[in-house]
Design an enzyme around this catalytic site. Structure first.
Site, PDB file in Angstrom:
ATOM      1  N   ARG A 169     -59.394-193.795  22.155  1.00  0.00           N
ATOM      2  CA  ARG A 169     -59.661-195.202  22.977  1.00  0.00           C
ATOM      3  C   ARG A 169     -58.529-195.797  22.972  1.00  0.00           C
ATOM      4  O   ARG A 169     -58.074-196.429  24.026  1.00  0.00           O
ATOM      5  CB  ARG A 169     -60.430-195.952  21.823  1.00  0.00           C
ATOM      6  CG  ARG A 169     -62.089-195.765  22.030  1.00  0.00           C
ATOM      7  CD  ARG A 169     -62.533-194.393  21.890  1.00  0.00           C
ATOM      8  NE  ARG A 169     -63.981-194.215  21.938  1.00  0.00           N
ATOM      9  CZ  ARG A 169     -64.773-193.861  21.035  1.00  0.00           C
ATOM     10  NH1 ARG A 169     -64.273-194.134  19.882  1.00  0.00           N
ATOM     11  NH2 ARG A 169     -65.939-193.827  21.108  1.00  0.00           N
ATOM     12  N   ASP A 213     -62.384-187.918  23.472  1.00  0.00           N
ATOM     13  CA  ASP A 213     -63.527-189.040  23.472  1.00  0.00           C
ATOM     14  C   ASP A 213     -63.812-189.367  25.016  1.00  0.00           C
ATOM     15  O   ASP A 213     -63.004-188.849  25.811  1.00  0.00           O
ATOM     16  CB  ASP A 213     -63.382-190.272  22.527  1.00  0.00           C
ATOM     17  CG  ASP A 213     -64.885-190.664  22.167  1.00  0.00           C
ATOM     18  OD1 ASP A 213     -65.557-191.125  22.978  1.00  0.00           O
ATOM     19  OD2 ASP A 213     -65.000-190.629  20.883  1.00  0.00           O
ATOM     20  N   HIS A 239     -69.794-187.628  23.727  1.00  0.00           N
ATOM     21  CA  HIS A 239     -68.415-188.136  23.828  1.00  0.00           C
ATOM     22  C   HIS A 239     -67.293-187.416  24.784  1.00  0.00           C
ATOM     23  O   HIS A 239     -66.418-187.310  24.324  1.00  0.00           O
ATOM     24  CB  HIS A 239     -67.815-188.604  22.327  1.00  0.00           C
ATOM     25  CG  HIS A 239     -68.582-189.592  21.963  1.00  0.00           C
ATOM     26  ND1 HIS A 239     -68.346-190.820  21.917  1.00  0.00           N
ATOM     27  CD2 HIS A 239     -69.574-189.559  20.815  1.00  0.00           C
ATOM     28  CE1 HIS A 239     -69.019-191.780  20.934  1.00  0.00           C
ATOM     29  NE2 HIS A 239     -69.879-190.783  20.348  1.00  0.00           N
ATOM     30  N   ASP A 280     -71.453-186.313  17.021  1.00  0.00           N
ATOM     31  CA  ASP A 280     -72.274-187.606  16.694  1.00  0.00           C
ATOM     32  C   ASP A 280     -72.663-188.155  18.035  1.00  0.00           C
ATOM     33  O   ASP A 280     -72.085-187.811  19.358  1.00  0.00           O
ATOM     34  CB  ASP A 280     -71.137-188.609  16.038  1.00  0.00           C
ATOM     35  CG  ASP A 280     -70.164-188.900  16.893  1.00  0.00           C
ATOM     36  OD1 ASP A 280     -69.425-187.729  17.520  1.00  0.00           O
ATOM     37  OD2 ASP A 280     -69.423-190.009  17.375  1.00  0.00           O
ATOM     38  N   GLU A 281     -73.685-188.964  18.117  1.00  0.00           N
ATOM     39  CA  GLU A 281     -74.349-189.699  19.413  1.00  0.00           C
ATOM     40  C   GLU A 281     -74.302-189.150  20.495  1.00  0.00           C
ATOM     41  O   GLU A 281     -73.651-189.378  21.595  1.00  0.00           O
ATOM     42  CB  GLU A 281     -73.205-190.820  19.421  1.00  0.00           C
ATOM     43  CG  GLU A 281     -72.913-191.978  18.194  1.00  0.00           C
ATOM     44  CD  GLU A 281     -71.917-192.993  18.290  1.00  0.00           C
ATOM     45  OE1 GLU A 281     -72.411-194.052  17.522  1.00  0.00           O
ATOM     46  OE2 GLU A 281     -70.944-192.834  18.749  1.00  0.00           O
ATOM     47  N   TRP A 310     -71.502-190.700   7.970  1.00  0.00           N
ATOM     48  CA  TRP A 310     -71.102-191.893   8.580  1.00  0.00           C
ATOM     49  C   TRP A 310     -72.231-192.737   8.723  1.00  0.00           C
ATOM     50  O   TRP A 310     -72.124-194.182   8.781  1.00  0.00           O
ATOM     51  CB  TRP A 310     -70.401-191.710   9.858  1.00  0.00           C
ATOM     52  CG  TRP A 310     -71.097-191.383  10.936  1.00  0.00           C
ATOM     53  CD1 TRP A 310     -71.664-190.153  11.277  1.00  0.00           C
ATOM     54  CD2 TRP A 310     -71.707-191.950  11.988  1.00  0.00           C
ATOM     55  NE1 TRP A 310     -72.368-190.171  12.385  1.00  0.00           N
ATOM     56  CE2 TRP A 310     -72.290-191.476  12.955  1.00  0.00           C
ATOM     57  CE3 TRP A 310     -71.332-193.319  12.238  1.00  0.00           C
ATOM     58  CZ2 TRP A 310     -72.974-192.057  14.218  1.00  0.00           C
ATOM     59  CZ3 TRP A 310     -72.143-194.052  13.334  1.00  0.00           C
ATOM     60  CH2 TRP A 310     -72.879-193.354  14.390  1.00  0.00           C
ATOM     61  N   TYR A 325     -65.654-198.232   7.185  1.00  0.00           N
ATOM     62  CA  TYR A 325     -65.324-198.187   8.704  1.00  0.00           C
ATOM     63  C   TYR A 325     -64.376-199.510   8.898  1.00  0.00           C
ATOM     64  O   TYR A 325     -64.546-200.844   8.982  1.00  0.00           O
ATOM     65  CB  TYR A 325     -66.695-198.759   9.943  1.00  0.00           C
ATOM     66  CG  TYR A 325     -67.049-197.285  10.064  1.00  0.00           C
ATOM     67  CD1 TYR A 325     -67.068-196.118   9.242  1.00  0.00           C
ATOM     68  CD2 TYR A 325     -67.462-197.163  11.675  1.00  0.00           C
ATOM     69  CE1 TYR A 325     -67.418-194.852   9.708  1.00  0.00           C
ATOM     70  CE2 TYR A 325     -67.901-195.895  11.970  1.00  0.00           C
ATOM     71  CZ  TYR A 325     -67.920-194.878  11.093  1.00  0.00           C
ATOM     72  OH  TYR A 325     -68.388-193.658  11.653  1.00  0.00           O
ATOM     73  N   ASP A 371     -62.509-200.325  11.577  1.00  0.00           N
ATOM     74  CA  ASP A 371     -62.484-200.953  12.597  1.00  0.00           C
ATOM     75  C   ASP A 371     -63.592-202.366  12.850  1.00  0.00           C
ATOM     76  O   ASP A 371     -63.398-203.257  13.553  1.00  0.00           O
ATOM     77  CB  ASP A 371     -63.093-200.028  13.993  1.00  0.00           C
ATOM     78  CG  ASP A 371     -64.648-199.497  13.706  1.00  0.00           C
ATOM     79  OD1 ASP A 371     -64.941-199.209  12.498  1.00  0.00           O
ATOM     80  OD2 ASP A 371     -65.302-199.569  14.679  1.00  0.00           O
ATOM     81  N   TRP A 374     -61.817-196.569  14.165  1.00  0.00           N
ATOM     82  CA  TRP A 374     -61.743-196.442  15.675  1.00  0.00           C
ATOM     83  C   TRP A 374     -61.085-197.608  16.309  1.00  0.00           C
ATOM     84  O   TRP A 374     -61.118-198.613  15.789  1.00  0.00           O
ATOM     85  CB  TRP A 374     -63.544-196.727  15.866  1.00  0.00           C
ATOM     86  CG  TRP A 374     -64.280-195.880  15.233  1.00  0.00           C
ATOM     87  CD1 TRP A 374     -64.740-196.027  13.928  1.00  0.00           C
ATOM     88  CD2 TRP A 374     -64.760-194.074  15.298  1.00  0.00           C
ATOM     89  NE1 TRP A 374     -65.332-194.843  13.648  1.00  0.00           N
ATOM     90  CE2 TRP A 374     -65.122-193.876  14.320  1.00  0.00           C
ATOM     91  CE3 TRP A 374     -64.155-193.257  16.615  1.00  0.00           C
ATOM     92  CZ2 TRP A 374     -65.571-192.395  14.236  1.00  0.00           C
ATOM     93  CZ3 TRP A 374     -64.402-192.164  16.544  1.00  0.00           C
ATOM     94  CH2 TRP A 374     -65.160-191.623  15.399  1.00  0.00           C
ATOM     95  N   THR A 375     -60.680-197.136  17.480  1.00  0.00           N
ATOM     96  CA  THR A 375     -59.659-198.259  18.088  1.00  0.00           C
ATOM     97  C   THR A 375     -59.912-198.834  19.499  1.00  0.00           C
ATOM     98  O   THR A 375     -59.355-199.101  20.077  1.00  0.00           O
ATOM     99  CB  THR A 375     -58.287-197.234  18.378  1.00  0.00           C
ATOM    100  OG1 THR A 375     -58.515-196.328  19.257  1.00  0.00           O
ATOM    101  CG2 THR A 375     -57.734-196.758  16.927  1.00  0.00           C
ATOM    102  N   GLU A 376     -61.408-198.686  19.733  1.00  0.00           N
ATOM    103  CA  GLU A 376     -61.848-199.549  21.025  1.00  0.00           C
ATOM    104  C   GLU A 376     -61.009-200.929  21.162  1.00  0.00           C
ATOM    105  O   GLU A 376     -60.538-201.156  21.876  1.00  0.00           O
ATOM    106  CB  GLU A 376     -63.197-199.828  21.072  1.00  0.00           C
ATOM    107  CG  GLU A 376     -64.155-198.436  21.283  1.00  0.00           C
ATOM    108  CD  GLU A 376     -64.590-197.870  20.143  1.00  0.00           C
ATOM    109  OE1 GLU A 376     -63.799-198.126  19.043  1.00  0.00           O
ATOM    110  OE2 GLU A 376     -65.627-197.171  19.997  1.00  0.00           O
TER     111      GLU A 376
HETATM  112  C1  ACM Z   1     -69.165-192.251  14.719  1.00  0.00           C
HETATM  113  O1  ACM Z   1     -69.026-193.532  13.997  1.00  0.00           O
HETATM  114  N1  ACM Z   1     -69.809-192.068  15.895  1.00  0.00           N
HETATM  115  C2  ACM Z   1     -68.904-191.191  13.959  1.00  0.00           C
END
Ligand code: ACM
Length: 644
Positions: A178, A207, A281, A356-357, A423, A448, A450, A494-496
């Site tokens: 990110r 990602d 992703h 994930d996702e 997670w 988390y 972030d 996470w670095t958004e």
């Molecule tokens: C995640 O936070 N999508 C692993």
């Protein structure tokens, strides 16, 4: 407590150290501020006096790195020229690998003995010695963290320490997709983390927003996938890519860069675990190779647009296809190429494959995917992810590596050999352990980094919150789990919303210090109040080292609750010895304003609440101002663990 900070230290630090003096701690404890707390600590009378004539002696060649680390750190802060010398010389700081295995301390533990005459660090391995060195440095006064010469007393209290970790996986995940962090920044981060005995850096290398690792057999991944158009503002709300725009933000690690980072980490006993996140992703990869998705749409490396919709119950929709096609053999050929190079570059026994996702909407509309479902004799689209993950597991195994996946991989397909990174709360990890997987606990609810770490109207905006105290309260081994299944814990960054290193540090500390203690220290030694005493001293150390951190723990926690038509205000602080001053009459609060004691009913009217914390008559937290609307809104966020 002895005053140990002398001249040449910035005024603010002296004042700060003085404020510590006023705290009423036992004499023995007051001189020791270790994070993480060691397994066993005995504080003795007296001090070891470091001097310019001190010498660091290492008895085995494998300890040269640790010995030099220690000498260099001392030399930087003192301006001396302490030598690290090998076994043929005498010295007053001695590093030594045991000649016979010491069972109590295992592979990462150490024994550290500091007496007025000599400092001895003994361990079974060079990793143990390295951790012993970190502990010894923490026994020296905070100015030892200075990167230029300062004056201090340079004494370490006499102690006997026996220490070893609770968990073998003590990790932090850094998302370099990110926002890109250079190899020099990654090295700096490693240097910070090892001070707290972390041993794993998980790099989230790919990602939707950037592909960050050179794959020589697939050059477009970095020619195209590593770059996006420049955008500003809140990540997730940005303007989509326009026709003909140049993609100039980004970067990637060459093979040389990776080798350099891996070697750097290895010297510091850190394993770098690479993550290639598939099958979701994948927008950056698909920008380079659009033929690998179901829609085969031409896509761009996403600059932080709102291309996904989240419905709050774990369901979501991707408005642009960012998913690999599980029914296309070319996808597996692609992944084989990627993982061949990744496996060769990283000595890590593990490769993280994400999982994930993954949005399955485009799979459901795809003819090849429907055919594959028929072949697999299933009517559930989710089973395609199981099929995909099992194919990926085979590829990873063929490279001699073990697969790690986010907890979605539990939804089918993978063997019990796969390590699961839990997670989605703690339940993912618990379920994985119950199914016989080894697990790494990195739940949103405790790990988390972030997320915002304090008052939401002050902290930079993020959609969720996690305070340091909550991180500290994390118990990774749930009662229903076999402790042997839990490899350890990991904080995820996470670095958004983290565009640069300085803010990365702000978001990481002090929460990573709290997690370090969860990861390393015995469960029974944990004590938040005592941790805060040590944490505050580490703020001072970070100041000396030029490392940024959040002071959010000094801000008041303000909550509201609706009761019988009234709005109740409840407040608290994370740090025990602060006073909360507040006003509800529209004025600025100071030390004469009411001190919060117990929950109170907000009088009716358009009330603005203003709150600030003080310690010993001096403001220490930031001003919080909440409008009538914000006070009413806040009832929705009520969390009884924070103020009750
Ligand atoms: C995640 O936070 N999508 C692993």
């Amino acid at each position: 407590m002895k005053m140990r900070i002398t001249t040449n230290v910035p005024n603010r630090l002296v004042l700060w150290a003085l404020s510590l003096l006023t705290c009423n701690y036992g004499q023995a404890q007051s001189t020791v501020f270790l994070i993480p707390q060691p397994a066993s600590l005995k504080v003795n009378e007296g001090f070891f006096q470091l001097s310019s004539a001190s010498k660091v002696v290492y008895l085995q060649d494998s300890l040269a790195f640790s010995a030099n680390w220690l000498a260099e750190k001392i030399n930087q802060a003192t301006g001396w020229k302490l030598a690290a010398v090998n076994r043929n010389e005498n010295g007053d700081i001695v590093l030594q690998i045991n000649s016979s295995y010491d069972n109590q301390i295992g592979t990462e533990g150490y024994r550290l003995s500091v007496s007025p005459k000599v400092v001895k660090i003994k361990a079974n391995t060079s990793a143990g010695i390295f951790y012993g060195v970190q502990t010894f440095l923490q026994l020296l006064p905070a100015p030892v963290e200075s990167t230029s010469p300062v004056k201090s007393t340079w004494q370490a209290p006499a102690v006997e320490i026996i220490d070893y970790p609770r968990f073998r996986w003590r990790g932090v995940m850094l998302d370099v997709s990110r926002h890109f962090f250079t190899k020099e920044e990654v090295k700096r981060y490693i240097d910070q983390l090892v001070r707290y005995k972390f041993n794993t850096l998980h790099l989230h290398l790919t990602d939707d927003h950037g592909w960050r690792i050179e794959i020589k057999s697939l050059p477009r991944l970095t020619q195209i996938g590593a770059w996006r158009v420049v955008r500003h503002g809140y990540f997730g709300s940005r303007r989509p890519v326009q026709q003909g725009e140049a993609a100039t933000y980004g970067g990637y690690y060459t093979h040389e860069d990776i080798r350099e980072m891996v070697a750097y980490a290895k010297q510091r006993h850190v394993n770098i675990v690479p993550e290639i996140d598939v099958p979701g992703h994948c927008m950056a990869a698909l920008a380079a190779y659009p033929e690998l998705s179901c829609t085969q749409q031409i896509v761009h490396v996403d600059p932080g647009t709102a291309f996904s919709e989240w419905y709050g119950n774990g369901t979501f929709k991707m408005l642009v296809d960012n998913t690999l096609n599980p029914a296309n053999e070319k996808v597996y050929e692609f992944l084989d190429k990627v993982f061949t190079e990744v496996a060769a570059l990283f000595p890590s026994p593990y490769i993280h494959v994400g999982g994930d996702e993954c949005y399955k909407g485009y799979w459901a509309e795809n003819e090849e995917c429907r055919k594959l479902m028929k072949q697999l004799n299933t009517r559930h689209i989710e089973d395609l992810q199981g099929y995909f993950m099992s194919r990926v597991e085979k590829i990873i195994r063929s490279k001699g590596k073990r697969m790690i996946g986010w907890d979605e991989v539990l939804e089918g397909g993978v063997s019990p050999e796969v390590i699961v990174m839990g997670w989605r709360g703690v339940k993912g990890g618990i379920e994985a352990a119950r199914q016989g997987h080894q697990v790494i606990m990195s739940p949103t609810t405790y790990a988390y980094f972030d997320y915002q770490q304090g008052e939401q109207t002050i902290e930079p905006p993020v959609y969720a919150s996690l305070r340091a105290k909550k991180v500290y309260s994390f118990e990774p081994i749930a009662s229903e789990v076999d402790p042997r299944q839990v490899l350890g814990v990991q904080g995820n960054v996470w670095t958004e919303q983290i565009p640069h290193m300085r803010h990365l540090e702000y978001m990481t500390y002090p929460r990573a210090w709290a997690l370090a203690e969860v990861a390393w220290s015995p469960r029974e030694s944990k004590n938040w109040q005592d941790f805060t005493r040590r944490m505050e001293y580490h703020f001072l150390r970070a100041d000396m080292a030029g490392i940024n951190y959040a002071r959010s723990v000094y801000d008041a926690i303000v909550q509201t609750q609706q009761r019988e038509g009234n709005l109740i205000v409840k407040m608290a602080t994370e740090i025990p010895d602060l006073q909360i001053h507040y006003t509800i009459d529209g004025t600025m609060p100071d030390h004469r304003s009411p001190v919060y004691q117990t929950p109170f009913v907000l009088p009716e009217g358009k009330i603005t609440l203003r709150v600030i914390t003080y310690r010993n008559g001096k403001p220490i937290g930031r001003l919080i101002t909440l409008s009538p609307e914000q006070l009413a809104q806040r009832t929705k966020l009520y969390d009884s663990t924070l103020t009750d």
